[in-house]
Design a protein around this motif. Structure first.
Motif, PDB file in Angstrom:
ATOM      1  N   LEU A  18       0.857  -1.187   0.000  1.00  0.00           N
ATOM      2  CA  LEU A  18       0.000   0.000   0.000  1.00  0.00           C
ATOM      3  C   LEU A  18       0.889   1.232   0.000  1.00  0.00           C
ATOM      4  O   LEU A  18       1.688   1.432   0.922  1.00  0.00           O
ATOM      5  N   SER A  37       1.396   5.422  -0.310  1.00  0.00           N
ATOM      6  CA  SER A  37       0.731   6.701  -0.075  1.00  0.00           C
ATOM      7  C   SER A  37       1.729   7.840  -0.260  1.00  0.00           C
ATOM      8  O   SER A  37       2.849   7.798   0.273  1.00  0.00           O
ATOM      9  N   ARG A  65      -3.226   7.378  -2.920  1.00  0.00           N
ATOM     10  CA  ARG A  65      -2.936   6.035  -2.399  1.00  0.00           C
ATOM     11  C   ARG A  65      -3.088   5.013  -3.523  1.00  0.00           C
ATOM     12  O   ARG A  65      -4.070   5.022  -4.264  1.00  0.00           O
ATOM     13  N   PHE A 106      -2.526   0.715  -4.435  1.00  0.00           N
ATOM     14  CA  PHE A 106      -2.377  -0.635  -3.899  1.00  0.00           C
ATOM     15  C   PHE A 106      -1.709  -1.491  -4.962  1.00  0.00           C
ATOM     16  O   PHE A 106      -2.116  -1.486  -6.124  1.00  0.00           O
ATOM     17  N   ARG A 114      -5.564  -6.694   4.043  1.00  0.00           N
ATOM     18  CA  ARG A 114      -5.631  -5.255   3.797  1.00  0.00           C
ATOM     19  C   ARG A 114      -5.381  -4.455   5.070  1.00  0.00           C
ATOM     20  O   ARG A 114      -4.723  -3.410   5.051  1.00  0.00           O
ATOM     21  N   GLU A 115      -5.905  -4.949   6.191  1.00  0.00           N
ATOM     22  CA  GLU A 115      -5.676  -4.248   7.465  1.00  0.00           C
ATOM     23  C   GLU A 115      -4.200  -4.249   7.827  1.00  0.00           C
ATOM     24  O   GLU A 115      -3.661  -3.259   8.329  1.00  0.00           O
ATOM     25  N   CYS A 118      -1.729  -4.320   5.728  1.00  0.00           N
ATOM     26  CA  CYS A 118      -1.076  -3.325   4.869  1.00  0.00           C
ATOM     27  C   CYS A 118      -1.270  -1.919   5.420  1.00  0.00           C
ATOM     28  O   CYS A 118      -0.348  -1.093   5.402  1.00  0.00           O
ATOM     29  N   GLU A 119      -2.472  -1.624   5.899  1.00  0.00           N
ATOM     30  CA  GLU A 119      -2.747  -0.313   6.497  1.00  0.00           C
ATOM     31  C   GLU A 119      -1.855  -0.079   7.714  1.00  0.00           C
ATOM     32  O   GLU A 119      -1.288   1.015   7.882  1.00  0.00           O
ATOM     33  N   ARG A 120      -1.733  -1.083   8.563  1.00  0.00           N
ATOM     34  CA  ARG A 120      -0.880  -0.944   9.746  1.00  0.00           C
ATOM     35  C   ARG A 120       0.585  -0.754   9.355  1.00  0.00           C
ATOM     36  O   ARG A 120       1.306   0.043   9.979  1.00  0.00           O
ATOM     37  N   LEU A 174       1.681   0.611   6.594  1.00  0.00           N
ATOM     38  CA  LEU A 174       1.815   1.969   6.075  1.00  0.00           C
ATOM     39  C   LEU A 174       1.855   2.986   7.215  1.00  0.00           C
ATOM     40  O   LEU A 174       2.669   3.931   7.198  1.00  0.00           O
ATOM     41  N   GLU A 175       0.986   2.818   8.203  1.00  0.00           N
ATOM     42  CA  GLU A 175       1.006   3.720   9.363  1.00  0.00           C
ATOM     43  C   GLU A 175       2.352   3.680  10.074  1.00  0.00           C
ATOM     44  O   GLU A 175       2.876   4.717  10.507  1.00  0.00           O
TER      45      GLU A 175
END
Length: 351
Positions: free
Chosen positions: A201, A203, A247, A249, A302-303, A305-307, A309-310
């Motif tokens: 992911l 951004s 963003r 993916f 997906r979650e 990947c979000e973590r 990225l954060e």
């Protein structure tokens, strides 16, 4: 409307018109005493009703259905039998069949079926006057040509409609709807075959500040340029998706963790070292993860990947961070304990 939905509706309409046409023919043949044609009309009416039922049952898989060729071949056989009995009356039954074939089948399938039906029909009319044979053949060929021309445009329009539903018009990348479908399919395939599946992911860093300085229109052009660069950077079997707000993916089948890290770092350097009018230079943070052998949840991937990225953004931006399933569990546990300590200190303070 997707291509599948468009084809489902058009197939139902075609079968319904066929049903109505041969119901009328059945009534006329019964009234005038052509009982063999009456029963043939009833058989075709039944096949048309079966076509409607099959279309409804397979409405979510219209692009893979095999019922249309079978039903139309059976209809053609019944029509040819009717032509053999009453060629002067039943030859006109080929006309609705020609149109239905081009609308329901692939172009080459419809062409083969129609040519075979016309040839056999002409053989069955050998005892009719030559002028009648030529006029009927010419009429049928003109109708087939018109139906074929319309069908080519229809099939092209149907594919274009489906493209509009899965491609982001701003960047030319696939959209989030396409991502959800493709990720589910690739996860199932990875589970079945055991091959690795990796996700990333991306951004753009500080996009809100860039939007405030350059405006949303300029950032739209930037997203399109980044999409084009991603398309030429990733492998042919990989795909990228635009999620909005700068963003993207990346979906990388058959890619283990090591390959994912190399690809993500190559993308990060490309964005950092290239010139991007009008902002000139940008950086990006990338969160990555790789599916484990026991994972089946698309949402969990997906979650993660979000973590990831954060975490990359928290560590200063412009970097790649890979988060495995084990690291994700440890990170969640650590955050939960930190949250509990914060809540406890807050309560003690209020006391």
């Amino acid at each position: 409307m997707t291509e599948t939905a468009l084809r489902t509706r058009s197939s139902i309409v075609v079968y319904a018109l066929m049903l109505l046409c041969f119901v009328v023919l059945a009534e006329r043949n019964l009234r005038y005493g052509f009982y063999e044609l009456f029963f043939s009309s009833l058989v075709i009416t039944t096949l048309a009703a079966a076509g409607i039922a099959a279309t409804m049952i397979r409405r979510h898989r219209q692009l893979q259905t095999r019922s249309h060729p079978i039903i139309l071949v059976l209809m053609t056989m019944v029509i040819l039998q009717a032509i053999a009995r009453e060629p002067a009356l039943a030859i006109y039954w080929l006309y609705p069949m020609l149109m239905a074939a081009f609308l329901l089948l692939r172009f080459h399938q419809a062409l083969i079926l129609c040519l075979a039906g016309l040839l056999i029909g002409l053989v069955a009319m050998w005892h009719l006057p030559l002028w009648d044979q030529l006029s009927l053949a010419a009429t049928a060929l003109l109708l087939a040509g018109g139906a074929g021309w319309f069908a080519r445009h229809y099939h092209a329009s149907a594919r274009y409609v489906d493209t509009l539903t899965i491609v982001d018009p701003e960047t030319g990348a696939y959209n989030e709807r396409s991502l959800n479908e493709t990720l589910s399919r690739e996860t199932s395939r990875s589970e079945a075959t055991g091959h690795p599946l990796s996700l990333a992911l991306l951004s753009i860093d500080h996009r809100d500040e860039l939007t405030g300085v350059y405006g949303e229109d300029a950032l739209s052009g930037l997203s399109a340029a980044i999409s084009q660069s991603l398309r030429t950077t990733i492998r042919a079997g990989d795909s990228h998706y635009h999620l909005g707000n700068g963003r993207f993916f990346l979906l990388l089948p058959f890619t283990p963790e090591e390959g994912l890290r190399v690809t993500a770092e190559r993308v990060r350097r490309l964005l950092d070292e290239s010139q991007w009018p009008p902002v000139q230079s940008i950086t990006a943070s990338i969160g990555c993860t790789t599916r484990t052998t026991s994972e089946t949840s698309v949402e969990a991937l997906r979650e993660r990947c979000e973590r990831a990225l954060e975490e990359a953004q928290r560590r200063g931006h412009d970097q790649v961070w890979h988060l495995s399933a084990a690291d994700h569990s440890m990170l969640s546990t650590s955050r939960d304990s930190t949250s509990s300590r914060s809540s406890g200190s807050s309560i003690s303070t209020s006391d």
